[in-house]
Write a protein that holds these residues in place. Structure first.
Motif, PDB file in Angstrom:
ATOM      1  N   ASP A 191       0.818  -1.221   0.000  1.00  0.00           N
ATOM      2  CA  ASP A 191       0.000   0.000   0.000  1.00  0.00           C
ATOM      3  C   ASP A 191       0.854   1.275   0.000  1.00  0.00           C
ATOM      4  O   ASP A 191       0.319   2.380  -0.081  1.00  0.00           O
ATOM      5  CB  ASP A 191      -0.901   0.012   1.251  1.00  0.00           C
ATOM      6  N   ALA A 192       2.174   1.132   0.113  1.00  0.00           N
ATOM      7  CA  ALA A 192       3.025   2.327   0.260  1.00  0.00           C
ATOM      8  C   ALA A 192       3.247   3.043  -1.070  1.00  0.00           C
ATOM      9  O   ALA A 192       3.300   2.409  -2.131  1.00  0.00           O
ATOM     10  CB  ALA A 192       4.376   1.920   0.857  1.00  0.00           C
ATOM     11  N   VAL A 193       3.369   4.363  -0.995  1.00  0.00           N
ATOM     12  CA  VAL A 193       3.732   5.170  -2.169  1.00  0.00           C
ATOM     13  C   VAL A 193       5.254   5.179  -2.262  1.00  0.00           C
ATOM     14  O   VAL A 193       5.932   5.424  -1.257  1.00  0.00           O
ATOM     15  CB  VAL A 193       3.209   6.623  -2.017  1.00  0.00           C
ATOM     16  N   VAL A 194       5.784   4.902  -3.463  1.00  0.00           N
ATOM     17  CA  VAL A 194       7.244   4.870  -3.635  1.00  0.00           C
ATOM     18  C   VAL A 194       7.716   6.227  -4.170  1.00  0.00           C
ATOM     19  O   VAL A 194       7.322   6.643  -5.268  1.00  0.00           O
ATOM     20  CB  VAL A 194       7.679   3.749  -4.605  1.00  0.00           C
ATOM     21  N   MET A 195       8.533   6.921  -3.362  1.00  0.00           N
ATOM     22  CA  MET A 195       9.115   8.207  -3.800  1.00  0.00           C
ATOM     23  C   MET A 195      10.621   8.002  -3.934  1.00  0.00           C
ATOM     24  O   MET A 195      11.249   7.510  -2.988  1.00  0.00           O
ATOM     25  CB  MET A 195       8.922   9.308  -2.754  1.00  0.00           C
ATOM     26  N   VAL A 196      11.190   8.386  -5.058  1.00  0.00           N
ATOM     27  CA  VAL A 196      12.655   8.283  -5.185  1.00  0.00           C
ATOM     28  C   VAL A 196      13.214   9.599  -5.710  1.00  0.00           C
ATOM     29  O   VAL A 196      12.512  10.391  -6.356  1.00  0.00           O
ATOM     30  CB  VAL A 196      13.115   7.112  -6.098  1.00  0.00           C
ATOM     31  N   HIS A 197      14.488   9.809  -5.442  1.00  0.00           N
ATOM     32  CA  HIS A 197      15.183  11.017  -5.883  1.00  0.00           C
ATOM     33  C   HIS A 197      15.661  10.828  -7.326  1.00  0.00           C
ATOM     34  O   HIS A 197      16.032   9.714  -7.706  1.00  0.00           O
ATOM     35  CB  HIS A 197      16.388  11.251  -4.951  1.00  0.00           C
ATOM     36  N   PRO A 198      15.683  11.901  -8.127  1.00  0.00           N
ATOM     37  CA  PRO A 198      16.149  11.739  -9.515  1.00  0.00           C
ATOM     38  C   PRO A 198      17.616  11.342  -9.659  1.00  0.00           C
ATOM     39  O   PRO A 198      18.041  10.970 -10.752  1.00  0.00           O
ATOM     40  CB  PRO A 198      15.866  13.103 -10.163  1.00  0.00           C
ATOM     41  N   GLU A 199      18.402  11.388  -8.564  1.00  0.00           N
ATOM     42  CA  GLU A 199      19.776  10.881  -8.643  1.00  0.00           C
ATOM     43  C   GLU A 199      19.812   9.350  -8.635  1.00  0.00           C
ATOM     44  O   GLU A 199      20.877   8.754  -8.817  1.00  0.00           O
ATOM     45  CB  GLU A 199      20.617  11.417  -7.466  1.00  0.00           C
ATOM     46  N   ALA A 203      16.498   2.480 -13.714  1.00  0.00           N
ATOM     47  CA  ALA A 203      15.718   1.286 -13.359  1.00  0.00           C
ATOM     48  C   ALA A 203      14.937   1.526 -12.067  1.00  0.00           C
ATOM     49  O   ALA A 203      13.765   1.130 -11.957  1.00  0.00           O
ATOM     50  CB  ALA A 203      16.654   0.096 -13.196  1.00  0.00           C
ATOM     51  N   VAL A 204      15.556   2.171 -11.096  1.00  0.00           N
ATOM     52  CA  VAL A 204      14.887   2.462  -9.816  1.00  0.00           C
ATOM     53  C   VAL A 204      13.784   3.507 -10.033  1.00  0.00           C
ATOM     54  O   VAL A 204      12.662   3.360  -9.530  1.00  0.00           O
ATOM     55  CB  VAL A 204      15.929   2.920  -8.759  1.00  0.00           C
ATOM     56  N   ARG A 205      14.094   4.526 -10.807  1.00  0.00           N
ATOM     57  CA  ARG A 205      13.067   5.557 -11.076  1.00  0.00           C
ATOM     58  C   ARG A 205      11.853   4.929 -11.764  1.00  0.00           C
ATOM     59  O   ARG A 205      10.716   5.308 -11.511  1.00  0.00           O
ATOM     60  CB  ARG A 205      13.645   6.678 -11.957  1.00  0.00           C
ATOM     61  N   GLY A 206      12.129   3.938 -12.614  1.00  0.00           N
ATOM     62  CA  GLY A 206      11.047   3.272 -13.357  1.00  0.00           C
ATOM     63  C   GLY A 206      10.081   2.521 -12.445  1.00  0.00           C
ATOM     64  O   GLY A 206       8.945   2.264 -12.839  1.00  0.00           O
ATOM     65  N   LEU A 207      10.505   2.175 -11.248  1.00  0.00           N
ATOM     66  CA  LEU A 207       9.635   1.438 -10.318  1.00  0.00           C
ATOM     67  C   LEU A 207       8.913   2.374  -9.343  1.00  0.00           C
ATOM     68  O   LEU A 207       8.124   1.927  -8.512  1.00  0.00           O
ATOM     69  CB  LEU A 207      10.469   0.435  -9.509  1.00  0.00           C
TER      70      LEU A 207
END
Ligand code: SF4
Length: 308
Positions: A191-199, A203-207
């Motif tokens: 149920d969690a929202v995935v937030m990632v940094h543009p650095e 592949a990680v940003r794509g998820l």
């Protein structure tokens, strides 16, 4: 936390007419002590507006350099002179001059995570918060060279549809977050929202559900109805998130995403910096004048959360 160190800092801060600025990746006790916490853009805006005579910059060298360039009449102190940024050191001014020679007529955009000399060689700076808006504002018929972070550059190219010439720089802490980390966290907290940094890597940003700077993460959580977030950036941000929005749960995407340079700053070092007025960060006048032009454009493209 030692109360006496905090008390001594407070007393000296007033006596020196100093302001303490801390990046969102700083250790919790340093964030708690600061007059202002934020991302690079928010801190640059604060530095450029402060009435204080001394700025104690709790962050890494390029951030203190940025403050020194924007505030030539103020004393800027970096509590640990060894706090550098490996990404900023991945391109030199000489290498950028060579790259410019290979792409004559291109507009050079440099991420604020760069040395003063590289900023001076660039047309404009950006931060992770405004790279997309800034590149969108550039003339469509001009080639764009983007240094040094290839991941932020790639993300900016995707978002703007512009074909950027990239430099192979990267953040050693953010690339430690892997696709497997995100998949495992999502499996555990569906149920969690995935937030990632543009650095983070492509592949990680794509998820991710959201790709955001740290300042944007704080704003996003403030406005979100979600109660659980997987956070793909340096773990220092968890303190700021918990402090601002304690009702939600924050899961670090990876415990390895730690920037050792950011963690070099301690309360003792902040105190020593104010006692000895060391280490002062200064930039040669000609380089500062050139770099200031690039930074001015960056601070003009300010998202509302950073206006302070
Ligand atoms: S987190 Fe990465 S980009 Fe930021 S200061 Fe540390 S090494 Fe540099």
């Amino acid at each position: 936390m030692s109360r006496s160190v905090v008390d001594k800092i407070s007393e000296l801060r007033a006596r020196r007419k100093a302001v303490v600025l801390a990046h969102n990746y700083q250790p919790p006790e340093v964030q708690d002590l600061a007059d202002f916490c934020g991302d690079s853009l928010g801190l640059s805006v604060q530095a450029s507006r402060t009435q204080a005579e001394v700025i104690v910059f709790c962050g890494v060298r390029f951030m203190a350099e940025t403050a020194a360039i924007l505030c030539p009449d103020k004393v800027v102190l970096l509590p640990d002179p060894e706090a550098g940024c490996p990404m900023a050191d991945m391109i030199t001014a000489a290498q950028l001059r060579q790259l410019k020679a290979q792409h004559p007529g291109a507009i050079v955009v440099c991420y604020v995570n760069s040395t003063a000399e590289v900023k001076a060689e660039s047309d404009t700076c950006c931060t992770s918060a405004n790279a997309v808006d800034l590149v969108r504002s550039l003339p469509k018929d001009r080639q764009i060279v983007f240094v040094p972070d290839q991941n932020l550059g790639q993300y900016t190219a995707e978002q703007t549809g512009r074909d950027l010439v990239l430099w192979p720089g990267y953040c050693r802490s953010h690339v430690l977050i892997t696709e497997d980390d995100i998949r495992a966290a999502k499996a555990r907290y569906p149920d969690a929202v995935v937030m990632v940094h543009p650095e983070c890597t492509e592949a990680v940003r794509g998820l991710a559900d959201q790709v955001l700077s740290t300042g944007q993460m704080l704003r996003f959580v403030r406005q979100s109805k979600a109660k659980r977030f997987i956070v793909g950036t340096e773990i220092g941000i968890l303190h700021a998130l918990n402090k601002e929005n304690p009702d939600a749960q924050y899961i670090p995407a990876s415990d390895r995403a730690v920037c050792p340079n950011m963690k070099r700053i301690t309360l003792d070092k902040v105190l020593w910096a104010l006692e000895d007025m060391q280490v002062q960060v200064t930039i040669p006048k000609d380089i500062a004048a050139q770099a200031r032009k690039s930074l001015q454009r960056m601070t003009e493209v300010v998202p509302s959360y950073a206006k302070g």
